[in-house]
Design a protein around this motif. Structure first.
Motif, PDB file in Angstrom:
ATOM      1  N   ASN A  16       0.821  -1.214   0.000  1.00  0.00           N
ATOM      2  CA  ASN A  16       0.000   0.000   0.000  1.00  0.00           C
ATOM      3  C   ASN A  16       0.855   1.264   0.000  1.00  0.00           C
ATOM      4  O   ASN A  16       0.467   2.304  -0.540  1.00  0.00           O
ATOM      5  CB  ASN A  16      -0.947  -0.018   1.191  1.00  0.00           C
ATOM      6  N   ASP A  17       2.068   1.156   0.589  1.00  0.00           N
ATOM      7  CA  ASP A  17       2.983   2.311   0.523  1.00  0.00           C
ATOM      8  C   ASP A  17       3.452   2.551  -0.896  1.00  0.00           C
ATOM      9  O   ASP A  17       3.564   3.691  -1.348  1.00  0.00           O
ATOM     10  CB  ASP A  17       4.179   2.086   1.444  1.00  0.00           C
ATOM     11  N   TRP A  18       3.743   1.472  -1.632  1.00  0.00           N
ATOM     12  CA  TRP A  18       4.159   1.631  -3.032  1.00  0.00           C
ATOM     13  C   TRP A  18       3.027   2.244  -3.869  1.00  0.00           C
ATOM     14  O   TRP A  18       3.288   3.056  -4.764  1.00  0.00           O
ATOM     15  CB  TRP A  18       4.596   0.286  -3.610  1.00  0.00           C
ATOM     16  N   ARG A  38       0.771   4.330  -2.804  1.00  0.00           N
ATOM     17  CA  ARG A  38       0.741   5.757  -2.462  1.00  0.00           C
ATOM     18  C   ARG A  38       1.878   6.507  -3.148  1.00  0.00           C
ATOM     19  O   ARG A  38       1.703   7.639  -3.631  1.00  0.00           O
ATOM     20  CB  ARG A  38       0.829   5.898  -0.942  1.00  0.00           C
ATOM     21  N   ILE A  39       3.053   5.868  -3.205  1.00  0.00           N
ATOM     22  CA  ILE A  39       4.197   6.510  -3.877  1.00  0.00           C
ATOM     23  C   ILE A  39       3.929   6.665  -5.363  1.00  0.00           C
ATOM     24  O   ILE A  39       4.263   7.699  -5.976  1.00  0.00           O
ATOM     25  CB  ILE A  39       5.475   5.687  -3.616  1.00  0.00           C
ATOM     26  N   LYS A  40       3.268   5.650  -5.973  1.00  0.00           N
ATOM     27  CA  LYS A  40       2.939   5.746  -7.400  1.00  0.00           C
ATOM     28  C   LYS A  40       1.964   6.886  -7.658  1.00  0.00           C
ATOM     29  O   LYS A  40       2.098   7.634  -8.642  1.00  0.00           O
ATOM     30  CB  LYS A  40       2.333   4.432  -7.869  1.00  0.00           C
ATOM     31  N   SER A  41       0.996   7.032  -6.767  1.00  0.00           N
ATOM     32  CA  SER A  41       0.044   8.145  -6.944  1.00  0.00           C
ATOM     33  C   SER A  41       0.751   9.502  -6.838  1.00  0.00           C
ATOM     34  O   SER A  41       0.403  10.450  -7.553  1.00  0.00           O
ATOM     35  CB  SER A  41      -1.069   8.027  -5.910  1.00  0.00           C
ATOM     36  N   GLN A  42       1.718   9.593  -5.985  1.00  0.00           N
ATOM     37  CA  GLN A  42       2.486  10.843  -5.897  1.00  0.00           C
ATOM     38  C   GLN A  42       3.241  11.131  -7.186  1.00  0.00           C
ATOM     39  O   GLN A  42       3.308  12.281  -7.644  1.00  0.00           O
ATOM     40  CB  GLN A  42       3.470  10.773  -4.721  1.00  0.00           C
ATOM     41  N   VAL A  56      12.700   2.461 -12.586  1.00  0.00           N
ATOM     42  CA  VAL A  56      12.796   2.078 -11.181  1.00  0.00           C
ATOM     43  C   VAL A  56      12.162   3.195 -10.355  1.00  0.00           C
ATOM     44  O   VAL A  56      12.473   4.385 -10.538  1.00  0.00           O
ATOM     45  CB  VAL A  56      14.258   1.843 -10.753  1.00  0.00           C
ATOM     46  N   LEU A  57      11.261   2.781  -9.461  1.00  0.00           N
ATOM     47  CA  LEU A  57      10.604   3.721  -8.569  1.00  0.00           C
ATOM     48  C   LEU A  57      11.259   3.645  -7.200  1.00  0.00           C
ATOM     49  O   LEU A  57      11.394   2.559  -6.637  1.00  0.00           O
ATOM     50  CB  LEU A  57       9.109   3.395  -8.452  1.00  0.00           C
ATOM     51  N   LEU A  58      11.638   4.794  -6.653  1.00  0.00           N
ATOM     52  CA  LEU A  58      12.280   4.849  -5.339  1.00  0.00           C
ATOM     53  C   LEU A  58      11.245   5.166  -4.273  1.00  0.00           C
ATOM     54  O   LEU A  58      10.162   5.708  -4.551  1.00  0.00           O
ATOM     55  CB  LEU A  58      13.382   5.906  -5.330  1.00  0.00           C
ATOM     56  N   SER A  59      11.602   4.840  -3.039  1.00  0.00           N
ATOM     57  CA  SER A  59      10.684   5.089  -1.934  1.00  0.00           C
ATOM     58  C   SER A  59      10.497   6.561  -1.631  1.00  0.00           C
ATOM     59  O   SER A  59       9.574   6.937  -0.903  1.00  0.00           O
ATOM     60  CB  SER A  59      11.180   4.364  -0.676  1.00  0.00           C
ATOM     61  N   CYS A  60      11.334   7.398  -2.170  1.00  0.00           N
ATOM     62  CA  CYS A  60      11.196   8.852  -2.008  1.00  0.00           C
ATOM     63  C   CYS A  60      10.343   9.469  -3.103  1.00  0.00           C
ATOM     64  O   CYS A  60      10.364  10.696  -3.272  1.00  0.00           O
ATOM     65  CB  CYS A  60      12.575   9.512  -1.959  1.00  0.00           C
ATOM     66  N   SER A  61       9.661   8.619  -3.912  1.00  0.00           N
ATOM     67  CA  SER A  61       8.741   9.027  -4.987  1.00  0.00           C
ATOM     68  C   SER A  61       9.442   9.627  -6.187  1.00  0.00           C
ATOM     69  O   SER A  61       8.833  10.394  -6.940  1.00  0.00           O
ATOM     70  CB  SER A  61       7.681   9.997  -4.452  1.00  0.00           C
ATOM     71  N   HIS A  62      10.712   9.306  -6.417  1.00  0.00           N
ATOM     72  CA  HIS A  62      11.421   9.736  -7.610  1.00  0.00           C
ATOM     73  C   HIS A  62      11.595   8.553  -8.543  1.00  0.00           C
ATOM     74  O   HIS A  62      11.799   7.416  -8.101  1.00  0.00           O
ATOM     75  CB  HIS A  62      12.785  10.350  -7.252  1.00  0.00           C
ATOM     76  N   TYR A  96      17.029   5.207   0.166  1.00  0.00           N
ATOM     77  CA  TYR A  96      15.814   4.770  -0.513  1.00  0.00           C
ATOM     78  C   TYR A  96      15.772   3.247  -0.617  1.00  0.00           C
ATOM     79  O   TYR A  96      16.772   2.549  -0.471  1.00  0.00           O
ATOM     80  CB  TYR A  96      15.749   5.390  -1.915  1.00  0.00           C
ATOM     81  N   HIS A  97      14.562   2.793  -0.908  1.00  0.00           N
ATOM     82  CA  HIS A  97      14.295   1.434  -1.385  1.00  0.00           C
ATOM     83  C   HIS A  97      13.735   1.580  -2.791  1.00  0.00           C
ATOM     84  O   HIS A  97      13.009   2.535  -3.093  1.00  0.00           O
ATOM     85  CB  HIS A  97      13.287   0.716  -0.485  1.00  0.00           C
ATOM     86  N   LYS A  98      14.040   0.651  -3.671  1.00  0.00           N
ATOM     87  CA  LYS A  98      13.631   0.765  -5.060  1.00  0.00           C
ATOM     88  C   LYS A  98      12.764  -0.427  -5.462  1.00  0.00           C
ATOM     89  O   LYS A  98      12.840  -1.514  -4.879  1.00  0.00           O
ATOM     90  CB  LYS A  98      14.861   0.881  -5.966  1.00  0.00           C
ATOM     91  N   LYS A  99      11.964  -0.141  -6.528  1.00  0.00           N
ATOM     92  CA  LYS A  99      11.087  -1.174  -7.053  1.00  0.00           C
ATOM     93  C   LYS A  99      11.037  -1.040  -8.558  1.00  0.00           C
ATOM     94  O   LYS A  99      10.840   0.068  -9.093  1.00  0.00           O
ATOM     95  CB  LYS A  99       9.673  -1.001  -6.474  1.00  0.00           C
TER      96      LYS A  99
END
Length: 352
Positions: A268-270, A272-276, A313-319, A347-350
């Protein structure tokens, strides 16, 4: 006949007396006053070579009179009347001036500003040198008038040609010069006080003009920097290296705290980060500045060129970055755990 002879002898004796009186008057008026018919050479040689003691006494008297500013009549009294003056053949000189007459003469000299003008003989200012006032209200240097009298051999005013005259020592020019010096010193002192006050006000009070206000704060900041450097350690390089070491140690502490505090995001955090990321609407890689793949549902065109697009790659800082660009950045970083190229956070990345 005897009466006629007596009249002739009386007339001839009067003529002789008159001629002798005129001759005596001309001799006394044309010759030097120190001239003596009995022994002229001794008198003149004595007057040319005064004794050193008398010269020193005269100088001491002049200095004492200058200090006390005492006015007095200079020189001996008027010369005795000649025979022609006694007989009334030549006009006799006036009597010695009284104090009231000298006061009127001095007031006339002050009105003519004789002391404020240079000496008429040497054309130099009087300053503190001794000056004399003549009975004709003209003013000269005492030394200049004495030299003029020795050169001309008679007491005649160099300006109005009046003779004879009386001489009085005055100190009007010395008073004027002292007053001018005091006024100049006071003006310099007032200027110094005003400039010092203005510099103090300029350093303490901020001006209202924007440009001057900026210059004021720049000067204050520069003074603070200079005083800080002056009172710090003399070795500037060692001081700056100490600052660098303290900054690096502080940075390491903060990095360790960030590593301990950052936890791996959940699903769910990912989301939210995608929506940002979608709300930010930035679809270019900040490293290579090329287009990124959209996080929304793929279209037909996206499916056709999916193979040509590079994975993101999506980072946990929304970049969002290209995977290849981020791996190159991580390989380039010297730290064990790199930070985000934009916000410098761990960060964590996905992969998306």
């Amino acid at each position: 006949m005897a009466l006629r002879k007596n009249l002739k002898s009386t007339a001839s004796s009067k003529l002789v007396i008159t001629s002798a009186a005129f001759q005596d008057h001309m001799m006394r008026s044309l010759l030097h006053p120190d001239f003596s018919f009995s022994d002229p050479l001794w008198r003149r040689s004595r007057s040319k070579h005064p004794r050193p003691g008398e010269d020193m006494k005269e100088r001491d008297l002049q200095r004492r009179d200058a200090r006390e500013e005492r006015e007095y009549v200079l020189g001996p009294a008027l010369p005795p009347l000649t025979l022609a003056q006694k007989l009334g053949l030549v006009a006799s000189p006036g009597e010695i001036l009284t104090e009231d007459q000298w006061t009127r003469v001095k007031s006339r000299s002050v009105q003519q500003e004789e002391s404020a003008q240079p000496c008429a003989i040497c054309r130099e200012e009087f300053h503190l040198q001794p000056q004399v006032l003549l009975s004709c209200s003209h003013v000269f240097h005492r030394a200049c008038l004495q030299a003029f009298e020795r050169f001309s051999g008679r007491k005649r005013c160099p300006l109005c040609r009046r003779e004879p005259y009386e001489t009085r020592v005055i100190h009007d020019a010395a008073r004027l010069f002292k007053h001018q010096c005091a006024t100049r010193i006071q003006a310099y002192w007032r200027g110094y006080v005003a400039r010092k006050w203005y510099r103090t006000i300029k350093k303490t009070i901020c001006p209202k003009d924007k440009r001057l206000r900026r210059q004021f704060f720049e000067a204050r900041l520069q003074e603070l920097n200079d005083s800080f450097v002056r009172y710090c350690h003399t070795d500037t390089e060692a001081f700056l290296s100490d600052i660098d070491r303290s900054l690096s140690s502080s940075r390491r502490v903060f990095q360790q705290l960030e590593k301990k505090s950052v936890s791996k995001p959940r699903e769910n955090d990912w989301d939210r980060i995608k929506s940002q990321v979608i709300q930010r609407d930035v679809w270019d890689c900040p490293i290579c500045l090329t287009a990124l793949s959209s996080l929304s549902l793929p279209t037909e065109s996206d499916r056709s060129d999916h193979q040509q697009r590079r994975p993101a790659v999506l980072l946990s800082c929304s970049h969002l970055f290209h995977q290849i660009c981020l791996e190159a950045f991580e390989a380039f970083c010297a730290d064990s755990r790199p930070v985000c190229p934009l916000c410098r956070s761990v960060y964590h990345k996905k992969l998306i």
